[in-house]
Design a protein around this motif. Sequence first.
Motif, short mmCIF file in Angstrom:
data_model
loop_
_atom_site.label_atom_id
_atom_site.label_comp_id
_atom_site.label_asym_id
_atom_site.label_seq_id
_atom_site.Cartn_x
_atom_site.Cartn_y
_atom_site.Cartn_z
N TRP A 183 33.08 -0.82 10.72
CA TRP A 183 33.04 -0.08 9.71
C TRP A 183 34.39 -0.39 9.08
N TYR A 184 34.37 -0.19 7.70
CA TYR A 184 35.33 -0.66 6.66
C TYR A 184 35.89 0.67 6.00
N GLY A 185 37.02 0.37 5.19
CA GLY A 185 37.47 1.46 4.11
C GLY A 185 37.08 0.70 2.80
N VAL A 186 36.87 1.88 1.96
CA VAL A 186 36.52 1.26 0.46
C VAL A 186 37.41 2.16 -0.36
N ARG A 187 38.13 1.70 -1.41
CA ARG A 187 38.94 2.24 -2.26
C ARG A 187 40.23 2.78 -1.14
N VAL A 188 41.03 2.17 -0.76
CA VAL A 188 42.16 2.06 -0.28
C VAL A 188 43.22 2.47 -1.18
N PHE A 189 43.56 1.46 -2.23
CA PHE A 189 44.63 1.55 -3.23
C PHE A 189 44.19 2.07 -4.68
N THR A 190 43.00 2.10 -4.84
CA THR A 190 42.57 2.28 -6.32
C THR A 190 41.78 3.76 -6.25
N ASP A 191 41.84 4.36 -5.36
CA ASP A 191 41.27 5.73 -5.48
C ASP A 191 41.62 6.60 -6.89
N THR A 192 42.82 6.53 -7.16
CA THR A 192 43.55 7.33 -8.31
C THR A 192 43.44 6.56 -9.38
N ALA A 193 42.77 5.52 -9.55
CA ALA A 193 42.48 4.71 -10.91
C ALA A 193 41.58 5.76 -11.54
N PRO A 194 41.92 5.90 -13.00
CA PRO A 194 41.03 6.92 -13.77
C PRO A 194 39.58 6.26 -14.01
N ASP A 195 38.67 7.17 -14.12
CA ASP A 195 37.30 6.83 -14.35
C ASP A 195 37.29 5.86 -15.83
N GLY A 196 36.70 4.96 -15.87
CA GLY A 196 36.29 4.03 -17.11
C GLY A 196 37.52 3.19 -17.53
N ALA A 197 38.54 2.99 -16.48
CA ALA A 197 39.79 2.04 -16.89
C ALA A 197 39.19 0.83 -17.10
N ALA A 198 39.76 0.25 -17.96
CA ALA A 198 39.40 -1.38 -17.86
C ALA A 198 39.86 -2.25 -16.74
N PRO A 199 39.34 -3.27 -16.26
CA PRO A 199 39.81 -3.86 -15.10
C PRO A 199 41.08 -4.51 -15.47
N PRO A 200 41.94 -4.66 -14.41
CA PRO A 200 43.32 -5.23 -14.70
C PRO A 200 43.30 -6.85 -14.60
N ASP A 201 44.08 -7.46 -15.30
CA ASP A 201 44.06 -9.02 -15.53
C ASP A 201 43.86 -9.71 -14.13
N ASP A 202 44.56 -8.82 -13.21
CA ASP A 202 44.46 -9.81 -11.81
C ASP A 202 43.37 -9.19 -10.90
N LEU A 203 42.43 -8.93 -11.68
CA LEU A 203 41.27 -8.10 -10.87
C LEU A 203 41.08 -8.93 -9.34
N GLU A 204 40.90 -10.13 -9.48
CA GLU A 204 40.53 -10.76 -8.07
C GLU A 204 41.38 -10.66 -6.97
N THR A 205 42.97 -10.53 -7.33
CA THR A 205 43.89 -10.30 -6.37
C THR A 205 44.11 -8.83 -5.98
N LEU A 206 43.57 -7.70 -7.03
CA LEU A 206 43.37 -6.52 -6.65
C LEU A 206 42.07 -6.55 -5.34
N LEU A 207 41.08 -7.28 -5.72
CA LEU A 207 39.83 -7.07 -4.94
C LEU A 207 40.18 -7.50 -3.57
N ALA A 208 41.23 -8.77 -3.55
CA ALA A 208 41.53 -9.41 -2.14
C ALA A 208 42.40 -8.10 -1.36
N ALA A 209 43.25 -7.58 -1.97
CA ALA A 209 43.98 -6.61 -1.41
C ALA A 209 43.36 -5.65 -0.93
N GLU A 210 42.14 -5.10 -1.68
CA GLU A 210 41.28 -4.02 -1.23
C GLU A 210 40.56 -4.32 -0.10
#
Length: 233
Positions: A183-210
Amino acid sequence: MARQLDEQIAGRFAVGRRLRVLDVGMGQGTQALRLARAGHQVTGVERDATMIAAAREALAGQPEGIRERMRIVEGDGRDTGVHFLPGSFDVVLCHGVLMYVEEPDPLLAGLARMLAPGGLLSLVVRNGDALALRPGLHGDWAGALAAFDTVNYRNRLGLDVRADRLATLTAKLAGIGAPLHTWYGVRVFTDTAPDGAAPPDDLETLLAAEERAGRTDPYRAIAALLHLCGVRG
């Protein structure tokens, strides 16, 4: 979640094997289309007419070979036995559906019956052990306190839905013959991000952290969603 799913598929099936995939509650078909593009034969089940229309529109824009590999069935995920024979699929997905089902046991049992021996069941559910985290991070202290003692919550669409606890689902998967493999966790760090927010410039780094947090204790245990993978015995 897609990376986690790909990891499990690669670990269970031979490279290049074309799998029979069932996506129950496929929504607009994001995962179904992704797997069809990867060469698999995919059947999506959905009951919402708006979602079906969106999935058909997305499928219509694909090359002919991909269109031939994907089938859309209008129906309820609890009625898989009406449409398919037991053991008809190598992989069964049910992502973001259980929270809308008041009594999930019959649905889960039906999903397990669809799997061939050794098949993979992939579930994405709301984490019932971490319901207090979102209101707490938003400073809703009364909401956080109330969330400790329930698996019910109101989602971002304003609907009253339910969550699942890891221990409870682990027992249920064992009981239906598709015991939990990982089993895995999903949305550990990003659950409070507002809906429809634009992807950050460092999206790949964010995904790696998640992705790293989603497979690492204790972080995965407080994720907003859980991704459970069971294997049919």
